[in-house]
Design a protein around this motif. Structure first.
Motif, PDB file in Angstrom:
ATOM      1  N   GLY A  47       0.819  -1.206   0.000  1.00 29.98           N
ATOM      2  CA  GLY A  47       0.000   0.000   0.000  1.00 29.98           C
ATOM      3  C   GLY A  47       0.856   1.260   0.000  1.00 29.98           C
ATOM      4  N   GLY A  48       1.874   1.285   0.845  1.00 34.92           N
ATOM      5  CA  GLY A  48       2.742   2.462   0.915  1.00 34.92           C
ATOM      6  C   GLY A  48       3.560   2.658  -0.352  1.00 34.92           C
ATOM      7  N   THR A  49       3.917   1.540  -1.001  1.00 38.19           N
ATOM      8  CA  THR A  49       4.673   1.647  -2.250  1.00 38.19           C
ATOM      9  C   THR A  49       3.819   2.297  -3.330  1.00 38.19           C
ATOM     10  OG1 THR A  49       5.916  -0.338  -1.669  1.00 38.19           O
ATOM     11  CG2 THR A  49       5.982   0.343  -3.972  1.00 38.19           C
ATOM     12  N   ARG A  51       1.290   4.259  -2.817  1.00 36.68           N
ATOM     13  CA  ARG A  51       1.143   5.669  -2.395  1.00 36.68           C
ATOM     14  C   ARG A  51       2.341   6.498  -2.842  1.00 36.68           C
ATOM     15  NH1 ARG A  51       2.349   5.784   3.487  1.00 36.68           N
ATOM     16  NH2 ARG A  51       4.423   5.689   2.567  1.00 36.68           N
ATOM     17  N   ASP A  52       3.554   5.982  -2.570  1.00 36.00           N
ATOM     18  CA  ASP A  52       4.766   6.743  -2.895  1.00 36.00           C
ATOM     19  C   ASP A  52       4.959   6.884  -4.402  1.00 36.00           C
ATOM     20  OD1 ASP A  52       5.252   7.116  -0.246  1.00 36.00           O
ATOM     21  OD2 ASP A  52       6.757   5.545  -0.075  1.00 36.00           O
ATOM     22  N   PHE A 103      -2.441   3.043   8.494  1.00 31.96           N
ATOM     23  CA  PHE A 103      -2.048   3.480   7.154  1.00 31.96           C
ATOM     24  C   PHE A 103      -2.943   4.611   6.650  1.00 31.96           C
ATOM     25  CE2 PHE A 103       0.694  -0.100   5.212  1.00 31.96           C
ATOM     26  CZ  PHE A 103       1.440  -0.153   6.367  1.00 31.96           C
ATOM     27  N   SER A 104      -4.207   4.604   7.059  1.00 29.42           N
ATOM     28  CA  SER A 104      -5.126   5.643   6.602  1.00 29.42           C
ATOM     29  C   SER A 104      -4.674   7.016   7.089  1.00 29.42           C
ATOM     30  CB  SER A 104      -6.543   5.364   7.118  1.00 29.42           C
ATOM     31  OG  SER A 104      -7.013   4.146   6.631  1.00 29.42           O
ATOM     32  N   ALA A 107      -1.321   8.117   5.483  1.00 26.96           N
ATOM     33  CA  ALA A 107      -1.459   8.554   4.092  1.00 26.96           C
ATOM     34  C   ALA A 107      -2.091   9.937   4.035  1.00 26.96           C
ATOM     35  CB  ALA A 107      -2.314   7.558   3.302  1.00 26.96           C
ATOM     36  N   MET A 124      -6.101   8.788  -1.168  1.00 26.94           N
ATOM     37  CA  MET A 124      -4.793   8.191  -0.883  1.00 26.94           C
ATOM     38  C   MET A 124      -4.878   7.316   0.366  1.00 26.94           C
ATOM     39  SD  MET A 124      -2.849   9.114  -3.353  1.00 26.94           S
ATOM     40  CE  MET A 124      -1.420   8.291  -2.687  1.00 26.94           C
ATOM     41  N   THR A 128      -3.838   3.518   0.183  1.00 28.13           N
ATOM     42  CA  THR A 128      -2.745   3.018   1.021  1.00 28.13           C
ATOM     43  C   THR A 128      -3.228   1.936   1.970  1.00 28.13           C
ATOM     44  OG1 THR A 128      -1.827   5.246   0.969  1.00 28.13           O
ATOM     45  CG2 THR A 128      -0.865   3.711   2.545  1.00 28.13           C
TER      46      THR A 128
END
Lengths: 212, 212, 212
Positions: A47-49, A51-52, A103-104, A107, A124, A128
């Motif tokens: 998820g973070g990947t 997002r980034d 994560f919410s 993000a 986002m 994420t």
């Protein structure tokens, strides 16, 4: 412990929690340890990947490989420890809820730093929070948990909204660390999701009752 | 033939090999030629595309469209030639093994050029080697071969480790072309995977035997 | 209305159309409204997001969140309106055809702006047009419509080719707005796909008849 450091640990905990959920999913299907690690890593950092990549930031686990180490360690430990945990599916669902809430809000905060609108910040947060789990479920060839009629995406969006509203009330919307807003956002997301799990709350399915 | 050129041909061969594996998968399900090409292209360039996006490099097939042409040609040829190949599934598995080994060492080398840590280099090898096949299997709605209990990800990681160790022994870790290290890394990854295919080696499944 | 503005509305219409196709897919499986929105958003912006990531452009819906709003609104309206639409599957297929045609020509045009070769422009058209739908189908755990033996990817490629050829005849290949080329490209893609839908045209399956 200063604020940046606190957020850092929150992020690590979120990755670990998602990595464990990926590993528990591998446990349900009786995979081997490499499968645990692959699913743990992909679920933890997926998820973070995404997002980034979308925000065109350096991918967080390239900048700081500790995230990877945490995912690998969490997935590996799960391989050896998961046998003793009863109610595996229940554990998976609660781990997932905590990771989603963490994560919410993260993000939403990062989107603020990018001067994104509220709507972008909420989308986002949704992406994420849900993409790690989506990748996990797609790889295991099962219906993504975020599409089940239980409340999941709504919890993520409400958590992000709670965070954004608190920041707005305080007049600090530049994405600097805001304990109160983070705590409120996390609590909303986690408790909405938790209530949905405990009482089996669901949004109305299609076709909507209003259409009767 | 200078070193850069050799690596270039290795890369093309890896893409072709993965594209053929995608096309053979389409053959198993009796798809049409466009499906062969789509699956061939996605399988051939998918892993490297994810690698380049994460490392924030220019995507390799935009820089040099020959990779695309090779994938399209390989998939198209497979459409007309695959009928004559016996043991399609066997061919697919071995093609996949060679592509996995090639992509693993290339990803490790590119990660070195980005000054990545060993762990990041190994994870990038795992991602690059497995994502093309994962996308192929997800599109065809079958369990990704990397999650089967056969040894696959381990072979990729061991190959990358062999490459990194050889570079380290030689004191050259800047990602410049290193025949010996590339050859050793490839051999390890391919022979570990090959041994797993021939003797049906598997890692222990969950729950681990140590937990008895 | 100047040219840039026209293209802008075309893009918004394409996103809305794909978002509705995602929402209609959610309707078929009787999901809740959040699932409609998630599938609508992912289907509507998925293809263009992958396109922008690969071309290393700023992701279009971060630059202009109106795309997101349109996807969310379209998916939300579908939740309340879809009950009254007969032949849901038919509507989905035609929506999808229009979105595919729109996205194909837009991707070809944007690729021109990036000075990409014709082959890259056509592959980007294929990716942009098909990835939203691929993500939709993968999330719903069904065989992606682009892999069905009906003509889909071919229509996208032919539309992009028509656009590129028209630009080439006119000697304007810098990706500036070209009504005629866009109209021709759209017409080709949509009518090829439409003909395939109406008369159930299919490309020959593997093994190819030439191999008899």
């Amino acid at each position: 412990m200063d604020i940046g450091q606190t957020l850092y640990w929150i992020g690590l905990a979120g990755c670990a929690v998602f990595a464990i959920s990926g590993a528990l999913a591998a446990a349900e299907k009786q995979h081997d340890i490499m499968s645990f690690i692959l699913l743990g890593v992909v679920t933890g950092i997926g998820g973070g990947t995404v997002r980034d990549l979308i925000l065109d930031r350096p991918v967080f686990w390239l900048v700081d490989p500790l995230y990877l180490e945490v995912c690998i360690a969490a997935a590996g430990l799960t391989f050896f420890a998961a046998r003793k945990i009863k109610f595996k599916h229940k554990a998976l669902v609660w781990m997932d809820a905590a990771g989603m809430a963490l994560f919410s809000i993260m993000a939403a905060q990062i989107s603020q730093q990018w001067h994104a609108s509220w709507m972008v910040a909420m989308v986002m947060a949704m992406i994420t929070a849900s993409f790690g789990g989506i990748i996990r479920d797609v790889l295991l060839d099962q219906m993504p948990v975020v599409l089940e009629p239980e409340i999941y995406v709504s919890a993520s969006l409400l958590g992000a909204l709670g965070y954004l509203l608190t920041c707005s009330f305080q007049g600090v919307e530049d994405g600097s660390a805001n304990y109160l807003a983070l705590a409120i956002g996390f609590s909303i997301a986690f408790s909405v999701r938790g209530a949905a799990i405990i009482w089996d709350l669901r949004l109305p399915k299609f076709p909507p009752p209003a259409a009767e």
